[in-house]
Structures are given as structure tokens and as C-alpha cells.
Design an enzyme around this catalytic site. Structure first.
Site, PDB file in Angstrom:
ATOM      1  NE  ARG A 235     -10.148  14.995  33.965  1.00  0.00           N
ATOM      2  CZ  ARG A 235      -9.254  15.673  33.426  1.00  0.00           C
ATOM      3  NH1 ARG A 235      -8.228  15.487  32.879  1.00  0.00           N
ATOM      4  NH2 ARG A 235      -9.182  16.689  34.139  1.00  0.00           N
ATOM      5  CD  GLU A 263      -4.847   8.947  33.726  1.00  0.00           C
ATOM      6  OE1 GLU A 263      -4.446  10.220  34.474  1.00  0.00           O
ATOM      7  OE2 GLU A 263      -5.007   9.169  32.460  1.00  0.00           O
ATOM      8  CG  HIS A 286      -2.992  12.734  32.957  1.00  0.00           C
ATOM      9  ND1 HIS A 286      -4.403  12.738  33.292  1.00  0.00           N
ATOM     10  CD2 HIS A 286      -3.155  14.627  32.921  1.00  0.00           C
ATOM     11  CE1 HIS A 286      -4.770  12.756  33.973  1.00  0.00           C
ATOM     12  NE2 HIS A 286      -4.371  14.316  32.832  1.00  0.00           N
TER      13      HIS A 286
END
Length: 319
Positions: A235, A263, A286
């Protein structure tokens, strides 16, 4: 039951839900206010990266269950959901191998300067001497912060490279966990300070909690070795990005990041991030859990949560 799927989800598993008698609304583009507007009389919401805030929960008048198709649930307002009688369940461990593969990929990419190699070649630059200075991974010391399913999957793959894996000793681990740690030859250290001073690579595999939020700060980075690697596929909230930029510039820390502060969600968007654009960062979008194998495993886990809910049980409830 009426189920809203607000993220990508394999078509074959959508069909399975329909075959089991559920009514499905599939709209992977839903974000923000549109999510709340779409909830309507849906009882179950399935998401991956889509943020589920208090407003969306309030708008879902029939909502009773939010399923995170993955492990992390920081994108869901779990406390507000609980206050409204809405349960949040996740699917932990199903994407562990995919994330572990990306961790190893980032470590190799940083050590061998792969992104810069590719960039130069695409720009018609031949710079063999410049890139012939990799240290190599054999015998390097990797510190894992977090020894859940992903951390252990990373340890298995790192050990195959001859990397010496370290972690923090933690009282109360199960016998099975201790056996896996022993079988993998993981060295358990007494303190975080010991791990940071010892390891050439530090990889984060932790949830965001009040204790871990921004744990990678100036003090943390000052204790890492000069030129060490930091890998974060967990994270973005774990890292103080300004402190990491300073450490990259002052002591040569190298970073492999798949997650970032603030993000964007799913889909394409502009992302103006100083840390993502920094030359000391090897970054990805991600995508840790984004393999077909992982998505099929996660989807199967989602169906298991739905089946349990139908039977009056809650599997992997986190609130």
C-alpha cells in the site's frame, strides 16, 4: 440476490453467479458518485480497486455486503459500513503468487537496470559499459516486513535465487508458519533496527494500520544500508514519499514501487507523482495481482464468500 460488480471480473464467474440464481449488474467503470447512484437495490457489491466511501455506502439502501476481490480493504470505509450494518469481506492469499512474482521482477529489474536498458535501446543508444555494473542477487540479504501468504511466497522465490531471507521474530506464530519459516531458512531477527541494518533489500508486505501508516519515514530510511533497495507492492500509505525521495538522492536508496499515495483507481488517468517519475524508482501501475491466474483464483474466492453469505455465514469478514 442483486449483485453489483463495479470492477473487472471474469465473465465465466459472472455466468456462474447467474447460474446460481443471482441477478448481476456489471459496470467496471463505476467511480465516485456514480457508484452510489448505481447501487440502488443491490444487496452485494463486488470491487477490486474501486473506492467505496461513506457516501456510496449511504446510497446503497439495500446494501448488506461488500466483497473486496483481493486482500487489502483500505479503499473501503469499513467503520462506516459496520455502522450501517454492512459487512466487508475479502479474499486473502489468492493473489499471493502473482504479487510475489512482481516483487522478484522489480528486484531483478533494479539490479540489472532493465528499464533504463530498454529506454536507451528504444532511443537508439548503445551503452553496454554503463549497464555492466550490476551487483547480482546471489547472497544478498532480503528483509521481509510481513510474513503472510505474500511474504512467504516471496521468500520461496527469493531462496531459489540464493538470496538470504530475513524477517522479524514474532511470538505466537502457528506451528505450521514456524515450520515454513524454518524450511525456507528464514533468519528471524529481534528488531526492525537489526533488519534494516542487516538487509540489502527490504520488501513491505503489511496492511495499513495506525502503526504502519507512513512507517517508512526518514528515521526508517536512515537506518537502511547505503544503496539498499526498498520494494513496496502493498500500500502506498506505508511510505512517506518525500522522505523516500530524499533518501534516494542522499544515500542512493533504490525503490521498486507498485503502489503510491493518492494513486488513481481502475482504468486510465493522468498521474502526476514526483515519486513515480523519479529516476531512482522502478515503478509499475498497481498491477501486483493482475495476472489471469490470480484473477481466476480471486474470483473463485469471491464466489465462496457469496455462497457462505447465502448460508448465513460470513467468510473473511474484516469489520
Amino acid at each position: 440476490m442483486n449483485i453489483l460488480i463495479a470492477d473487472s471480473f471474469p465473465e465465466s464467474y459472472q455466468s456462474e453467479l447467474i447460474k446460481n440464481g443471482h441477478q448481476i449488474t456489471f459496470n467496471p467503470a463505476l467511480q465516485g458518485d456514480a457508484l452510489g447512484e448505481a447501487l440502488g437495490d443491490h444487496e452485494i457489491l463486488i470491487v477490486r480497486s474501486t473506492k467505496v466511501d461513506a457516501a456510496a455506502i449511504d446510497a446503497g439502501t439495500a446494501l448488506r455486503l461488500v466483497i473486496r476481490a483481493g486482500a487489502g480493504t483500505n479503499s473501503i470505509d469499513k467503520a462506516h459500513a459496520a455502522s450501517k450494518g454492512v459487512r466487508v469481506c475479502n479474499v486473502p492469499g489468492a493473489n499471493a503468487i502473482a504479487v510475489a512474482e512482481l516483487v522478484i521482477g522489480l528486484i531483478i529489474a533494479i539490479d540489472r537496470h532493465i528499464p533504463d536498458n530498454v529506454s536507451d535501446l528504444r532511443n537508439k543508444v548503445w551503452a553496454k559499459k554503463k549497464y555492466a555494473s550490476a551487483q547480482g542477487l546471489y547472497g544478498q540479504k532480503l528483509g521481509l516486513l510481513g510474513l503472510g501468504a505474500i511474504g512467504l511466497a516471496v521468500a520461496e522465490r527469493a531462496a531459489a535465487f540464493g538470496i538470504r531471507v530475513h524477517a522479524l521474530a514474532k511470538p505466537g506464530r502457528s506451528q505450521d508458519a514456524e515450520k515454513r519459516i524454518s524450511d525456507l531458512g528464514i533468519v528471524q531477527l529481534a528488531s526492525l533496527d537489526d533488519l534494516l541494518a542487516t538487509c540489502d533489500i527490504v520488501s513491505l508486505h503489511l496492511p495499513v494500520t495506525p502503526e504502519t501508516n507512513k512507517m517508512v519515514d526518514k528515521t526508517f530510511l536512515d537506518k537502511m544500508k547505503h544503496g539498499a533497495m526498498l520494494i513496496n507492492t502493498s500500500r502506498g500509505d506505508l511510505v512517506d514519499e518525500a522522505a523516500l525521495i530524499e533518501a534516494m538522492e542522499s544515500k542512493g536508496i533504490r525503490a521498486g514501487l507498485d503502489v503510491y499515495d493518492n494513486e488513481p483507481g481502475a482504468g486510465d488517468d493522468r498521474f502526476d507523482s514526483a515519486i513515480a517519475a523519479h529516476p531512482g524508482v522502478c515503478g509499475t501501475h498497481h498491477i501486483g495481482a493482475s495476472t489471469e491466474q490470480a484473477q481466476m483464483a480471486v474470483a473463485e474466492g469471491v464466489l465462496q464468500v457469496v455462497r457462505s453469505y447465502q448460508q448465513g455465514d460470513l467468510q473473511n469478514c474484516v469489520n
